[in-house]
Design a protein around this motif. Sequence first.
Motif, PDB file in Angstrom:
ATOM      1  N   THR A  61       1.207  -1.280  -0.375  1.00  0.00           N
ATOM      2  CA  THR A  61       0.123   0.223   0.277  1.00  0.00           C
ATOM      3  C   THR A  61       0.786   1.382  -0.009  1.00  0.00           C
ATOM      4  OG1 THR A  61      -1.392  -1.629   1.539  1.00  0.00           O
ATOM      5  CG2 THR A  61      -1.850   1.765   0.801  1.00  0.00           C
ATOM      6  N   SER A  69      -5.992   5.168  -2.928  1.00  0.00           N
ATOM      7  CA  SER A  69      -5.152   4.281  -1.909  1.00  0.00           C
ATOM      8  C   SER A  69      -4.247   4.534  -0.347  1.00  0.00           C
ATOM      9  CB  SER A  69      -3.960   4.410  -2.656  1.00  0.00           C
ATOM     10  OG  SER A  69      -2.897   3.181  -2.150  1.00  0.00           O
ATOM     11  N   LYS A  86      -7.421   3.854   2.491  1.00  0.00           N
ATOM     12  CA  LYS A  86      -7.590   2.830   2.914  1.00  0.00           C
ATOM     13  C   LYS A  86      -6.719   2.493   3.994  1.00  0.00           C
ATOM     14  CE  LYS A  86      -7.153   1.017  -1.858  1.00  0.00           C
ATOM     15  NZ  LYS A  86      -6.431  -0.284  -3.167  1.00  0.00           N
TER      16      LYS A  86
END
Length: 407
Positions: free
Chosen positions: A327, A346, A349
Amino acid sequence: MKRSLLASAPFAPSALVALVLAHAQTACAPAPSASAPTPAAPASPAADIEADKRTIAAELDDWHAAAAQANEARYFGHFAKDAIFLGTDAAEHWDVPAFRAFARPYFEKGKAWTFRATKRTIRLAPGGQSAWFDEDLETSSLGPSRGSGVLVREDGRWKITQYDLSIPIPNERLSELRALLEGPPKPRSKERYKEVYAKASALAESDLPGAAKLLADMVPEAKTHPDEDLEFWLHNELTWLHWAQDDLPGALAEVDAMRATLDHGTLSPDATATLRLHERWDRAYILLEMALTGPRDKRTKALAEANAARTSYETLAKARDDRDGLTALDTFFAVRLGKSKEALASAKKVDLTQRGDVQDLYIFQLAYEAGGDKQSANAARTQICRAKNYLMRPLILHRGAKEGWRC
């Protein structure tokens, strides 16, 4: 046809009479009372004792051979259930599970230790259910040594229930040894590293080149310990010290040194694979920075190299389920390549309150800033400022100051 007992007896007549009388007296004697002491077990015949000694010697030889061949299961199969191993260090008083945990990294390297008995004495206890021994050893790591111990019969085999490894010291050298032991201990590499790392972390707040020199000066010593990960981490820390000083070629050289350390080290396969995650992540990060800051006419090729490094990392990271690293690197590439919406998605998250790695927090604040979420960007920076002070924190703060934010 049955032969007569009397006809076959090799006795003189007078002896025969005496035998018959003795038999009659025994038959008429009263049975022993229940409280009478049990007779001692008869001694084993000499032939049995010698056979047991040969079996014990073979067990001990195979035990040593299993270590030399790094056969962990076979080596520890020679121990009794409640066995104790006493090593040369005062702290080495192990039961089998503790000794196995200590020894496993050596066996995983494919070479544990090589001991060969040059002289051995074995004695059996009355009854033949236990034995003790001592042996002079020729060793690859300790020099001339001595082992002694006890074996018991267990599950139909002779097994070691205690082993005591020692290094004989000539009496005339005892005073030298005592003086050495009573003097100040020489710091071990990892102990020195902790001290140097703490000093470098403090110095990095004001003197990045000075912090880098402290760590670089330890590299030659670390190279003498290929069975440890010390050299790898020194190059890792030097990578980011170069990065904080905008020396990207120097940072990439340290990443190359990280890879060489793993290629030529003797760490376990699992430990090596874990460290390769760090090396590949760092390589992808640094190559992308170099591609975007380097000559425009070489950018296409440089970006291809960065993406190839990213793919190499992702392959290993997915195999080892390293989601956090994936990530963070995905977010960083999206930010640097101008994909602000992708970067923001991203970053969202991730629960920032569960991240303590300041480098990850730095990447996510970049993504929030690029995506227009000022509040989340400030929250990530606040966490960086409140993070514990380890080497990466002052490096991130240096970079933050260049980008216009401070604690």
